[in-house]
Motif scaffolding. Structure first.
Motif, mmCIF file in Angstrom:
data_model
loop_
_atom_site.group_PDB
_atom_site.id
_atom_site.type_symbol
_atom_site.label_atom_id
_atom_site.label_comp_id
_atom_site.label_asym_id
_atom_site.label_seq_id
_atom_site.Cartn_x
_atom_site.Cartn_y
_atom_site.Cartn_z
ATOM 1 N N PHE A 87 8.983 9.756 8.935
ATOM 2 C CA PHE A 87 7.738 10.138 8.960
ATOM 3 C C PHE A 87 6.924 9.582 7.557
ATOM 4 C CE2 PHE A 87 4.311 12.607 6.860
ATOM 5 C CZ PHE A 87 3.422 12.714 7.727
ATOM 6 N N GLU A 88 7.845 9.337 6.664
ATOM 7 C CA GLU A 88 7.147 8.401 5.573
ATOM 8 C C GLU A 88 6.911 7.075 5.765
ATOM 9 O OE1 GLU A 88 6.423 9.830 2.335
ATOM 10 O OE2 GLU A 88 6.694 11.851 3.144
ATOM 11 N N GLU A 89 8.061 6.441 6.481
ATOM 12 C CA GLU A 89 7.952 5.153 7.090
ATOM 13 C C GLU A 89 6.819 4.964 7.736
ATOM 14 O OE1 GLU A 89 8.956 1.096 7.345
ATOM 15 O OE2 GLU A 89 9.585 2.536 5.836
ATOM 16 N N TYR A 90 6.391 5.787 8.640
ATOM 17 C CA TYR A 90 5.407 5.945 9.720
ATOM 18 C C TYR A 90 4.060 5.877 9.096
ATOM 19 C CZ TYR A 90 1.612 8.038 12.606
ATOM 20 O OH TYR A 90 0.618 8.561 13.049
ATOM 21 N N ARG A 91 4.028 7.150 7.879
ATOM 22 C CA ARG A 91 2.755 7.147 6.996
ATOM 23 C C ARG A 91 2.591 5.762 6.304
ATOM 24 N NH1 ARG A 91 2.269 11.891 2.584
ATOM 25 N NH2 ARG A 91 3.786 10.403 1.582
ATOM 26 N N ARG A 92 3.569 5.151 5.853
ATOM 27 C CA ARG A 92 3.417 3.890 4.969
ATOM 28 C C ARG A 92 2.746 2.896 5.966
ATOM 29 N NH1 ARG A 92 5.500 -0.725 4.651
ATOM 30 N NH2 ARG A 92 7.624 0.006 5.617
ATOM 31 N N LYS A 93 3.177 2.619 7.163
ATOM 32 C CA LYS A 93 2.847 1.784 8.033
ATOM 33 C C LYS A 93 1.375 2.077 8.337
ATOM 34 C CE LYS A 93 7.140 0.362 9.978
ATOM 35 N NZ LYS A 93 8.048 0.282 11.132
ATOM 36 N N GLU A 94 1.064 3.246 8.722
ATOM 37 C CA GLU A 94 -0.152 3.646 9.195
ATOM 38 C C GLU A 94 -1.445 3.394 7.919
ATOM 39 O OE1 GLU A 94 -1.913 4.832 12.211
ATOM 40 O OE2 GLU A 94 -0.049 3.857 12.487
ATOM 41 N N ILE A 95 -1.041 3.568 6.556
ATOM 42 C CA ILE A 95 -1.874 3.473 5.586
ATOM 43 C C ILE A 95 -1.993 1.849 5.609
ATOM 44 C CG2 ILE A 95 -1.891 3.231 3.012
ATOM 45 C CD1 ILE A 95 -0.435 6.333 3.146
ATOM 46 N N GLU A 96 -0.884 1.067 5.527
ATOM 47 C CA GLU A 96 -1.186 -0.264 5.566
ATOM 48 C C GLU A 96 -2.112 -0.849 6.635
ATOM 49 O OE1 GLU A 96 2.635 -2.149 6.009
ATOM 50 O OE2 GLU A 96 3.496 -1.565 3.852
ATOM 51 N N ARG A 97 -1.959 -0.385 7.680
ATOM 52 C CA ARG A 97 -2.828 -0.753 9.090
ATOM 53 C C ARG A 97 -4.263 -0.360 8.754
ATOM 54 N NH1 ARG A 97 -5.300 1.558 13.044
ATOM 55 N NH2 ARG A 97 -4.434 3.654 12.536
ATOM 56 N N LEU A 98 -4.382 0.766 8.109
ATOM 57 C CA LEU A 98 -5.904 1.196 7.998
ATOM 58 C C LEU A 98 -6.607 0.438 6.832
ATOM 59 C CD1 LEU A 98 -5.431 5.172 8.055
ATOM 60 C CD2 LEU A 98 -6.740 3.611 9.670
ATOM 61 N N GLU A 99 -5.586 -0.115 5.774
ATOM 62 C CA GLU A 99 -6.008 -0.751 4.696
ATOM 63 C C GLU A 99 -6.419 -2.290 5.268
ATOM 64 O OE1 GLU A 99 -7.222 -1.571 0.941
ATOM 65 O OE2 GLU A 99 -6.537 0.435 1.685
ATOM 66 N N GLU A 100 -5.446 -2.670 6.024
ATOM 67 C CA GLU A 100 -5.854 -4.008 6.708
ATOM 68 C C GLU A 100 -7.314 -3.891 7.477
ATOM 69 O OE1 GLU A 100 -6.019 -7.895 7.807
ATOM 70 O OE2 GLU A 100 -4.549 -6.938 6.227
ATOM 71 N N GLU A 101 -7.564 -2.608 8.192
ATOM 72 C CA GLU A 101 -8.855 -2.744 8.806
ATOM 73 C C GLU A 101 -9.895 -2.596 8.054
ATOM 74 O OE1 GLU A 101 -11.108 -1.981 12.452
ATOM 75 O OE2 GLU A 101 -8.997 -2.701 12.348
ATOM 76 N N ARG A 102 -9.721 -1.824 6.942
ATOM 77 C CA ARG A 102 -10.873 -1.804 5.986
ATOM 78 C C ARG A 102 -11.273 -3.110 5.433
ATOM 79 N NH1 ARG A 102 -11.400 -2.276 0.763
ATOM 80 N NH2 ARG A 102 -9.174 -2.435 0.417
ATOM 81 N N ARG A 103 -10.111 -3.895 5.090
ATOM 82 C CA ARG A 103 -10.422 -5.382 4.778
ATOM 83 C C ARG A 103 -11.111 -6.148 5.574
ATOM 84 N NH1 ARG A 103 -5.369 -4.811 2.122
ATOM 85 N NH2 ARG A 103 -4.049 -5.446 3.907
ATOM 86 N N ARG A 104 -10.587 -6.024 6.910
ATOM 87 C CA ARG A 104 -11.425 -6.852 8.050
ATOM 88 C C ARG A 104 -12.753 -6.300 8.449
ATOM 89 N NH1 ARG A 104 -12.929 -5.939 13.059
ATOM 90 N NH2 ARG A 104 -12.102 -3.999 13.301
ATOM 91 N N LEU A 105 -13.065 -5.150 8.052
ATOM 92 C CA LEU A 105 -14.595 -4.712 8.201
ATOM 93 C C LEU A 105 -15.275 -4.984 7.074
ATOM 94 C CD1 LEU A 105 -14.080 -1.043 9.361
ATOM 95 C CD2 LEU A 105 -15.175 -2.875 10.663
#
Length: 141
Positions: A87-105
């Motif tokens: 779960f921690e690995e999944y959460r870390r990857k999701e946070i990274e994905r969301l951060e990348e999406e925020r940077r793209r926006l």
């Protein structure tokens, strides 16, 4: 001590201002405790803290929010590790994905702002060129 050495007898200001202002303030606090005691209590605490600046209170609130209110009882429990590696690995990857999406926006927003600014410059250039053409043609406004 003589009565002439009292702070209010010389006309000097007390720590919180001249005597009439302080008495009005105390009266307002008493009335505040009668009608809206949470606000009056907050004011007294603010006054006792030495009137902290609003930006200091804002930074405190931001730090508390960022840390998940971990200093307050009943808050911050969701911020602790779950103990499950997957779960921690999944959460870390999701946070990274969301951060990348925020940077793209943010990049898209910056590009759109540049586009709008370029359109404004082009419109201003057209208006200026039209003005100069009319002026050269001899027509006065």
């Amino acid at each position: 001590m003589s009565y002439s050495s009292a702070p209010w007898s010389s006309g000097r200001a007390c720590r919180n201002g001249p005597f009439p202002r302080r008495s009005l303030e105390i009266g307002a606090i008493v009335i505040g405790f009668i009608y809206a005691w949470p606000l009056a209590a907050a004011y007294v605490v603010w006054k006792l803290m030495g009137y902290p600046a609003l930006n200091e209170m804002k930074s405190f609130a931001e730090r508390s929010f960022r840390n998940g209110f971990s200093g307050f009882p009943g808050f911050g429990a969701a911020r602790h590790d779950s103990g499950n590696w997957a779960f921690e690995e999944y959460r870390r990857k999701e946070i990274e994905r969301l951060e990348e999406e925020r940077r793209r926006l943010e990049e898209e927003s910056r590009a759109f702002t540049e586009f709008v600014d370029e359109l404004k410059r082009a419109r201003d250039r057209e208006q200026f060129d039209a003005f100069m053409a009319r002026r050269r043609a001899g027509s006065n406004f």
